[in-house]
Design a protein around this motif. Structure first.
Motif, short mmCIF file in Angstrom:
data_model
loop_
_atom_site.label_atom_id
_atom_site.label_comp_id
_atom_site.label_asym_id
_atom_site.label_seq_id
_atom_site.Cartn_x
_atom_site.Cartn_y
_atom_site.Cartn_z
N LEU A 113 130.57 61.82 93.97
CA LEU A 113 129.55 61.93 95.00
C LEU A 113 128.43 60.92 94.75
O LEU A 113 128.07 60.66 93.61
N TYR A 120 125.84 67.42 100.99
CA TYR A 120 126.84 68.44 100.65
C TYR A 120 126.28 69.51 99.72
O TYR A 120 126.47 70.70 99.95
N PRO A 147 130.77 74.63 109.57
CA PRO A 147 131.07 73.19 109.54
C PRO A 147 131.96 72.78 110.71
O PRO A 147 132.75 73.58 111.22
N ARG A 185 129.37 74.68 101.83
CA ARG A 185 129.45 73.54 100.90
C ARG A 185 130.89 73.24 100.52
O ARG A 185 131.34 72.09 100.62
N SER A 186 131.63 74.24 100.10
CA SER A 186 133.02 74.03 99.68
C SER A 186 133.89 73.56 100.85
O SER A 186 134.76 72.70 100.68
N LYS A 192 123.93 72.43 100.84
CA LYS A 192 124.47 73.46 101.74
C LYS A 192 124.84 74.71 100.95
O LYS A 192 125.29 74.63 99.81
N ARG A 199 135.82 66.55 103.48
CA ARG A 199 135.57 65.18 103.04
C ARG A 199 136.77 64.62 102.28
O ARG A 199 137.22 63.50 102.54
N LEU A 234 132.88 71.84 103.54
CA LEU A 234 132.54 70.44 103.83
C LEU A 234 133.13 69.48 102.80
O LEU A 234 133.63 68.42 103.14
N LEU A 235 133.05 69.85 101.52
CA LEU A 235 133.61 68.99 100.48
C LEU A 235 135.13 68.88 100.61
O LEU A 235 135.69 67.81 100.41
N ASP A 246 125.43 61.82 99.29
CA ASP A 246 126.37 62.93 99.39
C ASP A 246 125.79 64.17 98.72
O ASP A 246 125.88 65.27 99.26
#
Length: 128
Positions: free
Chosen positions: A3, A11, A66, A19-20, A14, A26, A22-23, A7
């Motif tokens: 990251l 990320y 998300p 968060r998880s 959040k 990504r 979105l990651l 980032d």
């Protein structure tokens, strides 16, 4: 994936489970094609295909879930994609409490990449 400070801010600030989610999104996007790069545009995480804006990640205002925004969504036809109030971009919203539909996401990403490969969406000219 490593990251960057940008980032980290987007990320990692959040709350879970967003968060998880979105990651994971990504990582799915970046793994789809080696010509996809992560960039920061319009104060949000964007992904470009060969230098052309391709898709982005954000949080849906009403649902606080998300979503994946497909820049050339008007050319994509899939029941999981919706315009909402947009003219060009279609989005796919994810409940962060559920498993991501990885195969569907990959299918949509590939269909979008095909728009660029086919020449329907023009790519920037390469500098020689």
């Amino acid at each position: 994936m490593q990251l960057t400070p940008i980032d980290d801010h987007f990320y990692l600030t959040k709350d879970e489970p967003n968060r998880s989610c979105l990651l994971a999104l990504r990582d799915i996007i970046l793994a789809q094609d080696p010509d996809i790069t992560a960039e920061w545009k319009y104060n949000m995480p964007f992904f470009c295909y060969k230098g052309k804006m391709f898709c982005y990640l954000w949080i849906h205002t009403k649902r606080q879930w998300p979503f994946l925004g497909m820049v050339e969504g008007k050319h994509l036809h899939h029941p999981y994609l919706t315009f909402e109030d947009r003219a060009r971009i279609k989005i796919m919203i994810f409940n962060p409490e559920e498993d991501l539909p990885v195969d569907t996401i990959r299918f949509i990403l590939n269909a979008a990449i095909d728009l660029y490969r086919s020449g329907l969406i023009k790519l920037p000219k390469r500098k020689s």
